[in-house]
Design a protein around this motif. Structure first.
Motif, mmCIF file in Angstrom:
data_model
loop_
_atom_site.group_PDB
_atom_site.id
_atom_site.type_symbol
_atom_site.label_atom_id
_atom_site.label_comp_id
_atom_site.label_asym_id
_atom_site.label_seq_id
_atom_site.Cartn_x
_atom_site.Cartn_y
_atom_site.Cartn_z
ATOM 1 N N ALA A 260 0.606 -1.154 0.203
ATOM 2 C CA ALA A 260 -0.280 0.111 0.057
ATOM 3 C C ALA A 260 0.619 1.298 0.100
ATOM 4 C CB ALA A 260 -1.041 -0.510 1.208
ATOM 5 N N ALA A 261 1.558 1.068 0.473
ATOM 6 C CA ALA A 261 2.753 2.572 0.875
ATOM 7 C C ALA A 261 3.044 2.685 -0.285
ATOM 8 C CB ALA A 261 4.177 2.087 2.165
ATOM 9 N N LEU A 262 4.353 1.821 -1.404
ATOM 10 C CA LEU A 262 4.929 1.806 -2.447
ATOM 11 C C LEU A 262 3.652 2.207 -3.552
ATOM 12 C CD1 LEU A 262 7.889 1.458 -2.844
ATOM 13 C CD2 LEU A 262 7.663 -1.202 -3.502
ATOM 14 N N HIS A 279 -2.197 -0.312 8.366
ATOM 15 C CA HIS A 279 -3.108 -1.149 8.798
ATOM 16 C C HIS A 279 -3.844 -0.552 6.871
ATOM 17 C CE1 HIS A 279 -3.514 -2.430 13.166
ATOM 18 N NE2 HIS A 279 -3.198 -0.753 13.425
ATOM 19 N N ALA A 280 -3.126 -0.585 6.652
ATOM 20 C CA ALA A 280 -3.396 -0.597 4.913
ATOM 21 C C ALA A 280 -3.842 0.593 4.063
ATOM 22 C CB ALA A 280 -4.940 -1.514 4.476
ATOM 23 N N VAL A 304 0.692 9.763 16.239
ATOM 24 C CA VAL A 304 0.111 8.853 16.782
ATOM 25 C C VAL A 304 0.068 7.516 16.071
ATOM 26 C CG1 VAL A 304 -1.561 7.723 18.384
ATOM 27 C CG2 VAL A 304 -0.916 10.434 18.962
ATOM 28 N N SER A 305 -0.206 7.301 15.007
ATOM 29 C CA SER A 305 -0.234 6.374 14.093
ATOM 30 C C SER A 305 1.170 6.550 14.020
ATOM 31 C CB SER A 305 -1.854 6.212 12.968
ATOM 32 O OG SER A 305 -2.953 7.161 13.475
ATOM 33 N N ALA A 306 1.870 7.161 13.294
ATOM 34 C CA ALA A 306 2.735 6.842 12.297
ATOM 35 C C ALA A 306 3.925 5.864 13.335
ATOM 36 C CB ALA A 306 3.957 7.873 12.710
ATOM 37 N N PHE A 307 3.271 5.438 14.826
ATOM 38 C CA PHE A 307 4.353 5.235 15.627
ATOM 39 C C PHE A 307 3.893 3.537 15.117
ATOM 40 C CE2 PHE A 307 4.547 2.260 19.015
ATOM 41 C CZ PHE A 307 6.348 2.670 19.610
ATOM 42 N N GLY A 308 4.813 2.441 14.126
ATOM 43 C CA GLY A 308 5.344 1.325 13.824
ATOM 44 C C GLY A 308 4.415 1.200 12.772
ATOM 45 N N GLY A 309 4.424 2.245 12.286
ATOM 46 C CA GLY A 309 4.340 2.036 10.601
ATOM 47 C C GLY A 309 5.223 2.141 9.963
#
Length: 525
Positions: A260-262, A279-280, A304-309
């Motif tokens: 998804a990121a790529l 989470h996609a 906050v969401s960027a943590f563990g992204g």
């Protein structure tokens, strides 16, 4: 039913482990029959070999295109030894049964990936190998078929213990048919690619074929109680072609989020850009004057969401960006290269999975989605809409700065699960609302996230004030637009096409904002 093997046919392109395996066969009294290069390799190792031409009484012809396609070979492969008439036919025609076939195919997949020309590729399409493999696999009741050197040891051990049993032969046959299916799918895809009408985005054939080779077994799937494996299609590119430079093995979710990121950052390949996915869904997309700036702006959209992204970059990872990424917990980083200094920084974080790709993926191509009992196939959403094709529906025209942000937001919103609302300012997302059943809720969530991010950064004013907003589909009612206006956005981009477009436009005019309609929807499920 255990079957002793008295005669084996060996014809392989990949000769890994061939000689030691053949030595174990000979030690069990198995006669070796072979072809071409395989026969030479065995003879050079000092092993007794009968050439196929001695069996068929016919030489190899047509540059080797025809050598094993002969009743003397296929009769021995296909004879059902439980039938007296089949055994009688073997005896009448002087054909010896073959109990083991070892065959791997001409490397068509490798030739495709090497960029070989059409004439060379045609000559790399194996005919005799698949024919022998299919015949042996069909007759698994009496014949063992080996298409993978990884199975040599198990087969040799079975013969040394008295013979191959039915369960082993059936398992080998299933593997052989899967190999043939993947091989033929690659050929079909190449043929389709070279014959397709350029004016047709995707020619949906009556029969669709897909194939891939397992590159990794996962610890588990999306959840620990699910099993999973990762397969790579020939010439697939993208996440399947990424090289793992460091870190633990990829999980199922790592691969899904990485893809998804790529895919998202590929939409910004002409700019210096960063995408962070959780989470996609992207939780931050930004363009910057430097890679470090692009990453930091993407991170600030939702720290906050960027943590563990999972992070994808449009440029090679450099030292400054690596240091910023290393400052917080990150699962995966994907980039088209990395400097030595960046590699040294990431090496200090051994749990970070660093993946490098040769190039960002193409936006065109096909997508497959499995459903119960079948699958859906569609072209990728490569929907670029030039500004000249967009319509300003409101009285107020967007400013130059708004136009730039609207174009950015429109490219970004298509990578967010529907219903999707995205706020952007200065070529960076400032609020993302994803996957809600109501478009109004997506608009509210995106605005709330923007307000929380602003508080985290110490700004007294919410970041949606003065932003633009993008909606992946039309507004069915004016309430979604009114939520965006209340958040402080000054311009909106959306497909249009609702029966209530007039009401939505009137609400935009009443609020004094600009609204652009693209005529194209970006649903993503």
């Amino acid at each position: 039913m255990t079957t002793m093997v008295r005669r084996a046919l060996l014809s392989v392109w990949d000769k890994t482990g061939l000689v030691p395996f053949a030595e174990r066969l000979v030690a069990q009294g198995v006669e070796l029959v072979s072809t071409g290069g395989t026969s030479r390799a065995l003879k050079e190792a000092g092993l007794p070999v009968t050439d196929v031409s001695d069996v068929t009484k016919f030489p190899e012809i047509m540059d080797g295109r025809v050598k094993t396609l002969h009743p003397g070979i296929h009769g021995g492969l296909l004879a059902d030894l439980s039938k007296d008439e089949h055994k009688a036919a073997l005896q009448a025609h002087g054909i010896g049964p073959i109990g083991l076939v070892v065959c791997n195919l001409y490397p068509f997949e490798n030739a495709v990936e090497s960029g070989a020309g059409a004439a060379d590729l045609v000559e790399t399409i194996d005919v005799g190998g698949p024919s022998m493999t299919r015949a042996a696999a069909k007759n698994f009741a009496h014949v063992a078929i080996v298409v993978d050197p990884a199975d040599y040891d198990a087969v040799a051990a079975a013969l040394e213990a008295g013979g191959t049993d039915l369960a082993l032969r059936r398992r080998l046959a299933a593997k052989a048919f899967a190999r043939l299916s993947a091989y033929d799918a690659t050929i079909a895809a190449w043929m389709d690619e070279t014959t397709r009408d350029d004016d047709v985005a995707i020619d949906h054939k009556v029969w669709a074929a897909f194939g891939g080779k397992r590159v990794a077994e996962m610890r588990y799937g999306e959840n620990p109680h699910q099993s999973a494996a990762f397969y790579r299609a020939t010439g697939g590119g993208g996440i399947a072609s990424a090289r793992i430079v460091q870190g633990k093995a990829l999980s199922y979710n790592n691969v899904a989020d990485g893809d998804a990121a790529l895919s998202a950052v590929a939409d910004f390949k002409d700019e210096v850009a960063a995408v962070i996915v959780k989470h996609a869904n992207p939780c931050g997309i930004a363009i910057g004057s430097s890679l470090a700036e692009a990453y930091e702006r993407a991170r600030m959209c939702d720290p906050v969401s960027a943590f563990g992204g999972v992070i994808a970059l449009s440029r090679p990872l450099d030292k400054d960006t690596a240091e910023k990424i290393a400052a917080i917990f990150t699962e995966v980083v994907i980039a088209p290269g990395a400097t030595d200094e960046a590699l040294a920084v990431v090496a200090a974080k051994p749990n970070v999975r660093l993946l490098l790709v040769d190039a960002l993926p193409e936006l065109s191509g096909t997508m497959v989605h499995t459903v119960g009992g079948g699958f859906l196939l569609q072209s990728k959403d490569d929907g670029f809409v030039p500004r000249s094709a967009m319509t300003v529906a409101t009285k107020r025209q967007p400013t130059v700065a708004e136009w730039a942000d609207l174009a950015f937001a429109w490219r970004a919103v298509k990578h967010i699960k529907s219903n999707a609302i995205l706020y952007a300012r200065g070529q960076a997302t400032v609020g993302v609302g994803a996957g809600q059943m109501s478009r109004v809720d997506s608009a509210r969530i995106a605005a709330w996230k923007a307000a929380e991010a602003a508080k985290t950064a110490g700004d007294a004013e919410t970041w949606t004030k003065g932003s633009v907003a993008a909606s992946d589909a039309f507004f069915p009612f004016a309430d979604g637009l009114e939520t965006i206006v209340a958040a402080g956005a000054t311009a909106v981009i959306q497909p249009g096409g609702s029966r209530r477009d007039d009401e939505v436009i009137a609400a935009a005019d009443a609020a004094g904002i600009a609204m652009v309609m693209t005529g194209m929807r970006h649903f993503r499920h």
